[in-house]
Design a protein around this motif. Sequence first.
Motif, PDB file in Angstrom:
ATOM      1  N   UNK A 177       0.866  -1.180   0.000  1.00 21.25           N
ATOM      2  CA  UNK A 177       0.000   0.000   0.000  1.00 21.25           C
ATOM      3  C   UNK A 177       0.904   1.231   0.000  1.00 21.25           C
ATOM      4  N   UNK A 178       0.814   2.060  -1.052  1.00 19.87           N
ATOM      5  CA  UNK A 178       1.644   3.256  -1.150  1.00 19.87           C
ATOM      6  C   UNK A 178       0.941   4.425  -0.473  1.00 19.87           C
ATOM      7  N   UNK A 179       1.636   5.040   0.480  1.00 23.87           N
ATOM      8  CA  UNK A 179       1.100   6.198   1.179  1.00 23.87           C
ATOM      9  C   UNK A 179       1.064   7.435   0.275  1.00 23.87           C
ATOM     10  N   UNK A 180       0.171   8.359   0.606  1.00 27.33           N
ATOM     11  CA  UNK A 180       0.159   9.709   0.044  1.00 27.33           C
ATOM     12  C   UNK A 180       0.111   9.724  -1.491  1.00 27.33           C
ATOM     13  N   UNK A 181      -0.908   9.108  -2.029  1.00 25.29           N
ATOM     14  CA  UNK A 181      -1.042   9.040  -3.491  1.00 25.29           C
ATOM     15  C   UNK A 181      -1.264  10.416  -4.114  1.00 25.29           C
ATOM     16  N   UNK A 182      -1.889  11.319  -3.370  1.00 24.89           N
ATOM     17  CA  UNK A 182      -2.081  12.675  -3.900  1.00 24.89           C
ATOM     18  C   UNK A 182      -0.734  13.350  -4.155  1.00 24.89           C
ATOM     19  N   UNK A 183       0.227  13.125  -3.268  1.00 25.26           N
ATOM     20  CA  UNK A 183       1.562  13.711  -3.434  1.00 25.26           C
ATOM     21  C   UNK A 183       2.286  13.082  -4.617  1.00 25.26           C
ATOM     22  N   UNK A 193       4.797   7.569 -17.747  1.00 24.67           N
ATOM     23  CA  UNK A 193       6.118   6.994 -17.499  1.00 24.67           C
ATOM     24  C   UNK A 193       6.654   7.411 -16.137  1.00 24.67           C
ATOM     25  N   UNK A 194       6.493   8.683 -15.798  1.00 20.36           N
ATOM     26  CA  UNK A 194       7.024   9.180 -14.536  1.00 20.36           C
ATOM     27  C   UNK A 194       6.292   8.556 -13.347  1.00 20.36           C
ATOM     28  N   UNK A 195       5.030   8.255 -13.506  1.00 23.27           N
ATOM     29  CA  UNK A 195       4.291   7.558 -12.453  1.00 23.27           C
ATOM     30  C   UNK A 195       4.909   6.183 -12.205  1.00 23.27           C
ATOM     31  N   UNK A 196       5.229   5.482 -13.283  1.00 28.24           N
ATOM     32  CA  UNK A 196       5.876   4.167 -13.152  1.00 28.24           C
ATOM     33  C   UNK A 196       7.229   4.306 -12.452  1.00 28.24           C
ATOM     34  N   UNK A 197       8.033   5.282 -12.893  1.00 25.22           N
ATOM     35  CA  UNK A 197       9.373   5.459 -12.328  1.00 25.22           C
ATOM     36  C   UNK A 197       9.305   5.830 -10.843  1.00 25.22           C
ATOM     37  N   UNK A 198       8.411   6.752 -10.502  1.00 26.19           N
ATOM     38  CA  UNK A 198       8.310   7.201  -9.119  1.00 26.19           C
ATOM     39  C   UNK A 198       7.872   6.066  -8.203  1.00 26.19           C
ATOM     40  N   UNK A 199       6.883   5.308  -8.634  1.00 24.56           N
ATOM     41  CA  UNK A 199       6.427   4.177  -7.813  1.00 24.56           C
ATOM     42  C   UNK A 199       7.532   3.140  -7.654  1.00 24.56           C
ATOM     43  N   UNK A 201      10.749   3.781  -7.690  1.00 28.46           N
ATOM     44  CA  UNK A 201      11.751   4.347  -6.783  1.00 28.46           C
ATOM     45  C   UNK A 201      11.275   4.323  -5.330  1.00 28.46           C
ATOM     46  N   UNK A 202       9.991   4.549  -5.094  1.00 29.34           N
ATOM     47  CA  UNK A 202       9.433   4.484  -3.733  1.00 29.34           C
ATOM     48  C   UNK A 202       9.622   3.074  -3.167  1.00 29.34           C
ATOM     49  N   UNK A 203       9.310   2.070  -3.983  1.00 30.22           N
ATOM     50  CA  UNK A 203       9.461   0.689  -3.542  1.00 30.22           C
ATOM     51  C   UNK A 203      10.925   0.345  -3.261  1.00 30.22           C
ATOM     52  N   UNK A 204      11.802   0.759  -4.155  1.00 30.72           N
ATOM     53  CA  UNK A 204      13.223   0.486  -3.958  1.00 30.72           C
ATOM     54  C   UNK A 204      13.724   1.084  -2.656  1.00 30.72           C
ATOM     55  N   UNK A 205      13.272   2.309  -2.353  1.00 34.37           N
ATOM     56  CA  UNK A 205      13.720   2.977  -1.136  1.00 34.37           C
ATOM     57  C   UNK A 205      13.282   2.264   0.120  1.00 34.37           C
ATOM     58  N   UNK A 206      12.227   1.459   0.029  1.00 32.13           N
ATOM     59  CA  UNK A 206      11.756   0.721   1.204  1.00 32.13           C
ATOM     60  C   UNK A 206      12.055  -0.774   1.103  1.00 32.13           C
ATOM     61  N   UNK A 207      12.920  -1.137   0.155  1.00 31.36           N
ATOM     62  CA  UNK A 207      13.360  -2.528   0.059  1.00 31.36           C
ATOM     63  C   UNK A 207      12.368  -3.472  -0.570  1.00 31.36           C
ATOM     64  N   UNK A 220       5.927   7.392   1.229  1.00 32.01           N
ATOM     65  CA  UNK A 220       6.482   8.191   0.130  1.00 32.01           C
ATOM     66  C   UNK A 220       7.192   9.408   0.713  1.00 32.01           C
ATOM     67  N   UNK A 221       8.522   9.405   0.619  1.00 31.60           N
ATOM     68  CA  UNK A 221       9.323  10.538   1.076  1.00 31.60           C
ATOM     69  C   UNK A 221       9.815  11.282  -0.167  1.00 31.60           C
ATOM     70  N   UNK A 222       9.111  12.350  -0.507  1.00 28.21           N
ATOM     71  CA  UNK A 222       9.306  12.996  -1.808  1.00 28.21           C
ATOM     72  C   UNK A 222      10.757  13.389  -2.065  1.00 28.21           C
ATOM     73  N   UNK A 223      11.373  14.134  -1.144  1.00 29.03           N
ATOM     74  CA  UNK A 223      12.737  14.630  -1.369  1.00 29.03           C
ATOM     75  C   UNK A 223      13.714  13.481  -1.552  1.00 29.03           C
ATOM     76  N   UNK A 224      13.544  12.447  -0.752  1.00 25.88           N
ATOM     77  CA  UNK A 224      14.444  11.294  -0.835  1.00 25.88           C
ATOM     78  C   UNK A 224      14.293  10.570  -2.167  1.00 25.88           C
ATOM     79  N   UNK A 225      13.037  10.354  -2.569  1.00 25.07           N
ATOM     80  CA  UNK A 225      12.770   9.644  -3.826  1.00 25.07           C
ATOM     81  C   UNK A 225      13.248  10.466  -5.017  1.00 25.07           C
ATOM     82  N   UNK A 226      12.948  11.761  -5.000  1.00 28.99           N
ATOM     83  CA  UNK A 226      13.392  12.618  -6.100  1.00 28.99           C
ATOM     84  C   UNK A 226      14.911  12.631  -6.214  1.00 28.99           C
ATOM     85  N   UNK A 227      15.584  12.746  -5.073  1.00 28.18           N
ATOM     86  CA  UNK A 227      17.052  12.744  -5.082  1.00 28.18           C
ATOM     87  C   UNK A 227      17.615  11.450  -5.636  1.00 28.18           C
ATOM     88  N   UNK A 228      16.978  10.323  -5.272  1.00 27.15           N
ATOM     89  CA  UNK A 228      17.448   9.030  -5.766  1.00 27.15           C
ATOM     90  C   UNK A 228      17.287   8.945  -7.288  1.00 27.15           C
TER      91      UNK A 228
END
Length: 489
Positions: A177-183, A193-199, A201-207, A220-228
């Motif tokens: 379950x991905x938190x904060x879908x509005x963000x 495409x960016x929706x696929x990439x962001x999701x 990256x969110x999963x990768x960041x949480x293992x 979903x930690x926006x700054x962390x995911x964007x930086x990655x």
Amino acid sequence: MKYPLEEIFRTEGVPEFTFVKPPNYNEIFLDIRSSGKPTIIEGQSGTGKTTVAKKVIEQAFPQGDFGYLSARSTGDIEKVLEISQGTLLGRWIIDDFHRLDSDVQARIADLVKLAAEDFDPSAHPKLVLIGINKVGSELINLVHDIAKRCGIHRIQPADKEIAAEIIRRGEDKLNIYLDNKDAIFAETGGDYWLTQLTCQAICLGDGVMETQVDRKRVPYRQAEVRGRIIGRLDNTYREPVKEFSRGKRFRPTNDPYFRLLRLIAAQASSIADLNELANANPEVRGSINNIKDRRISVVLESKPICDRYFYYNPETKTFAIEDPAFFYYLQHIDWEDVRRDCGFRDDPHHYDWDFAISFAGENRVLAELIADLLEVLDCTVFYDRFYEANYLGKAWSDQFREIFGHRARYVVCLLDAHHEKKIWPTFEREIFSQRVEDGAVIPVFLDETRFAGVPRDIVGVDFRGRDPHDTDLVTDEIVLKLEEKLKDS
């Protein structure tokens, strides 16, 4: 059943599990399935044009008898040319249609018209043309009555509901379950495409690398995911950004390409009409106007890495960044860091042109040759005919007062008896003579005429009695010396 992360949120190829039909999918389906109806699919990068076309073909033609060609692929161009010449039939997608030469586009447009008019569909190829915004309208300009004979569709970015459905399908397959879908939607703007990439990256960041045994909440930690994501893309995209920003021949104070790229990155769309962009941004209007007619094309032609990532049509002034990953990268990089990395240095006085050429009409051949050759060397040149369209409705006297007075770094004046007698050259001379003491005036002496305000002992170029049509002579005696002067400034 376990699914790997990269198969659920796909960043390459056509998504199998997270594809969601756009609202106009059925209309596109009917037009592609119709044997005699040519179809055009247009829209900005990342909107899923190619994915939608391939999904339709997968559904409507399960036997796989529909070929895919791209104008980006040198191996496909031969078949595209055969199609345009009417020697290759069958069913074909032609992707990146806007990148084809205009004459090839025109031949295909005529072919589209014939196919739509003929009652025997087998006599012509079935074509699906895919390209960036305005492909349909540009084809209509080529063949004016084409609109009613083919299907023209625009793929819009996903709305919040469609984006949520993409995410929900991925969550189901991965048991998360991905938190904060509005963000997430705010970050991606509905870009498929960016929706696929962001999701991903969110999963990768949480293992999360595959389907979870127990349902897992993923924050979903926006700054962390964007930086990655930006860090991941930097190795691929930093070099084309630098190469384009530095122009054909790098000079530390020559940054119009950098200014253009930074401005496009600040807007919502990866496609820009440079005429509109210049008019809407007075602070960079001069920079854009100086490069939009010819110099951008020169850079793309001279640097394959730039041609790969940037598209430009000098006729329509359409500039595009076609890779959605690249555009996302441009939107979020540190532009001051890029500027330093390119080697640009601050100039206390910003000039719109490197050179402005002052001449009498009798010497226009020489003036135009100098201007053309300087532009080949990627120098910005004010030569009146280059900018007539930009100054329609304005008084030349006001424009010349600014250009020769302070907006050009150097004034190149072609001095002879004609320059002394003519009204406009005399007016220009009265303006730029005030800059002689600053070393900003470079005379090219064409005869023995002397001028008040321009000392005879000023170091210039002696071109008396030389042939103004001799390109090699003009290059060696004038143009290369001017470029060398510019390097030292």
